[in-house]
Design an enzyme around this catalytic site. Structure first.
Site, PDB file in Angstrom:
ATOM      1  N   CYS A  97      -1.294   0.268   6.084  1.00  0.00           N
ATOM      2  CA  CYS A  97      -1.444   0.442   4.641  1.00  0.00           C
ATOM      3  C   CYS A  97      -2.565   1.458   4.442  1.00  0.00           C
ATOM      4  CB  CYS A  97      -1.828  -0.904   4.015  1.00  0.00           C
ATOM      5  SG  CYS A  97      -2.187  -0.809   2.256  1.00  0.00           S
ATOM      6  N   GLU A 151       9.046  -2.123  -4.115  1.00  0.00           N
ATOM      7  CA  GLU A 151       8.925  -3.582  -3.900  1.00  0.00           C
ATOM      8  C   GLU A 151       9.967  -4.341  -4.722  1.00  0.00           C
ATOM      9  OE1 GLU A 151       6.691  -5.601  -1.966  1.00  0.00           O
ATOM     10  OE2 GLU A 151       6.180  -3.750  -0.933  1.00  0.00           O
ATOM     11  N   HIS A 175       4.851   3.059   2.236  1.00  0.00           N
ATOM     12  CA  HIS A 175       6.099   2.825   1.511  1.00  0.00           C
ATOM     13  C   HIS A 175       6.938   4.111   1.387  1.00  0.00           C
ATOM     14  CE1 HIS A 175       4.223  -0.934   0.180  1.00  0.00           C
ATOM     15  NE2 HIS A 175       5.357  -1.293  -0.388  1.00  0.00           N
ATOM     16  N   CYS A 199       1.318   7.046   2.150  1.00  0.00           N
ATOM     17  CA  CYS A 199       1.500   5.638   1.813  1.00  0.00           C
ATOM     18  C   CYS A 199       2.673   5.183   2.665  1.00  0.00           C
ATOM     19  CB  CYS A 199       1.832   5.487   0.329  1.00  0.00           C
ATOM     20  SG  CYS A 199       2.406   3.826  -0.123  1.00  0.00           S
ATOM     21  N   ASP A 220       0.383  -4.989   5.799  1.00  0.00           N
ATOM     22  CA  ASP A 220       0.543  -4.123   4.612  1.00  0.00           C
ATOM     23  C   ASP A 220       0.514  -5.019   3.376  1.00  0.00           C
ATOM     24  OD1 ASP A 220       0.946  -1.785   3.065  1.00  0.00           O
ATOM     25  OD2 ASP A 220       3.093  -2.176   2.956  1.00  0.00           O
ATOM     26  N   SER A 221       0.299  -4.389   2.229  1.00  0.00           N
ATOM     27  CA  SER A 221       0.353  -5.137   0.974  1.00  0.00           C
ATOM     28  C   SER A 221       1.770  -5.666   0.734  1.00  0.00           C
ATOM     29  CB  SER A 221      -0.032  -4.222  -0.181  1.00  0.00           C
ATOM     30  OG  SER A 221       0.859  -3.131  -0.223  1.00  0.00           O
TER      31      SER A 221
HETATM   32  N1  DGL Z   1       1.901   0.796   1.792  1.00  0.00           N
HETATM   33  C1  DGL Z   1       0.613   0.839   1.156  1.00  0.00           C
HETATM   34  C2  DGL Z   1      -0.064   2.147   1.478  1.00  0.00           C
HETATM   35  O1  DGL Z   1       0.225   2.692   2.549  1.00  0.00           O
HETATM   36  C3  DGL Z   1       0.884   0.455  -0.222  1.00  0.00           C
HETATM   37  C4  DGL Z   1       0.080   0.455  -1.238  1.00  0.00           C
HETATM   38  C5  DGL Z   1       0.113  -0.454  -2.417  1.00  0.00           C
HETATM   39  O2  DGL Z   1       0.245  -1.661  -2.252  1.00  0.00           O
HETATM   40  O3  DGL Z   1      -0.083   0.093  -3.498  1.00  0.00           O
HETATM   41  O4  DGL Z   1      -0.902   2.640   0.770  1.00  0.00           O
END
Ligand code: DGL
Length: 270
Positions: free
Chosen positions: A70, A162, A196, A194, A7-8
């Protein structure tokens, strides 16, 4: 023997947690590209470059199978990666399809023609990049007919999570749900598109109201990964041992992760 989870940032931990519970004998290497989060405000080429770098790093860790936990990377980069970049002995799987299959009442891998399903009005909450890719709408249209999707790009929520600013994250969730309801006053279902957002699932549910069924990905992805590994046991990879890697500050990322998962998580520098 390890599967890569990418993930990011911290959102993919919601998926990691579910897959680790579902598959206790499998090792996982989690990779958070925290130095470049959020991805949701980047363009598709940039997301592709960052995602392919991260996936290569997971291959170097012995993970032949990588889950893009992600949605933004799955939406903006996965199709292009599958078309021309992934070698034949590796696999990269995204997180949309299990969720869309659940919503459209399908078993894993059921590719029969689109048909009518129970839900007709669906609210999609996702990052700006995921919304503008229209990948959810495309995957849904392959499987269901007559479903009206209203997408809400939830700018700022990933940043706030974050940073650990949960008061800001809650205020943003409320305002994005309000904005969605102005466009679609009575959604039947909501997709948290998402990884998150499950960290804010209670807040989404409260703002949407109890009558709205909220779909999130973690358990659905865990079931689908278990099924995949049953059919392709060789894809468990050659790495040994679970670990957490980040391109950001390991101490800061470890503290946030420990706070979110309520167990000690220690990240190392990627
Ligand atoms: N968790 C990522 C997703 O599912 C995060 C996105 C992001 O870094 O903006 O899209």
């Amino acid at each position: 023997m390890a599967v890569g989870i990418f993930d990011s940032g911290l959102g993919g931990l919601t998926v990691l947690d579910a897959v680790a519970k579902r598959l206790p004998d499998v090792d996982f290497v989690y990779y958070a590209d925290s130095a470049h989060a959020p991805y949701g405000v980047r363009d598709a080429d940039n997301i592709y470059d960052l995602t392919t770098q991260a996936v290569s790093a997971l291959w170097d860790q012995g993970c032949d199978l990588v889950i893009l936990a992600c949605n933004t990377a799955s939406a903006a980069a996965l199709r292009r990666m599958q078309e021309s970049w992934i070698p034949s002995d590796k696999r990269v799987l995204g997180v949309f399809v299990p969720l869309i299959e659940a919503m459209t009442e399908r078993d894993w891998g059921d590719n029969s023609p689109p048909r009518e399903v129970e839900v007709k009005h669906v609210a999609l909450f996702a990052t700006p990049a995921t919304v503008s890719s229209r990948a959810f709408q495309r995957e849904l249209a392959f499987r269901a007919i007559g479903v009206d999707v209203e997408a809400q790009a939830c700018g700022g929520v990933v940043d706030a999570i974050e940073d650990g600013d949960m008061i800001l994250a809650e205020a943003l969730v409320n305002s994005h749900v309000d904005a969605l309801k102005r466009k679609m006053p009575s959604p039947q279902a909501a997709i948290l598109g998402c990884t998150h957002y499950p960290l804010m699932e209670k807040e989404f549910q409260a703002a949407l109201g109890e009558g709205v069924k909220v779909f999130s990905q973690a358990n659905l992805v865990a079931d689908s990964l278990a099924d995949y590994l049953d059919r392709h046991p060789q894809m468990r990879g050659t790495g040994t041992g679970s670990k957490f890697l980040t391109t950001g500050n390991p101490e800061k990322v470890s503290n946030r992760a420990t706070q979110f998962l309520r167990r000690k998580i220690t990240f190392e520098a990627a």
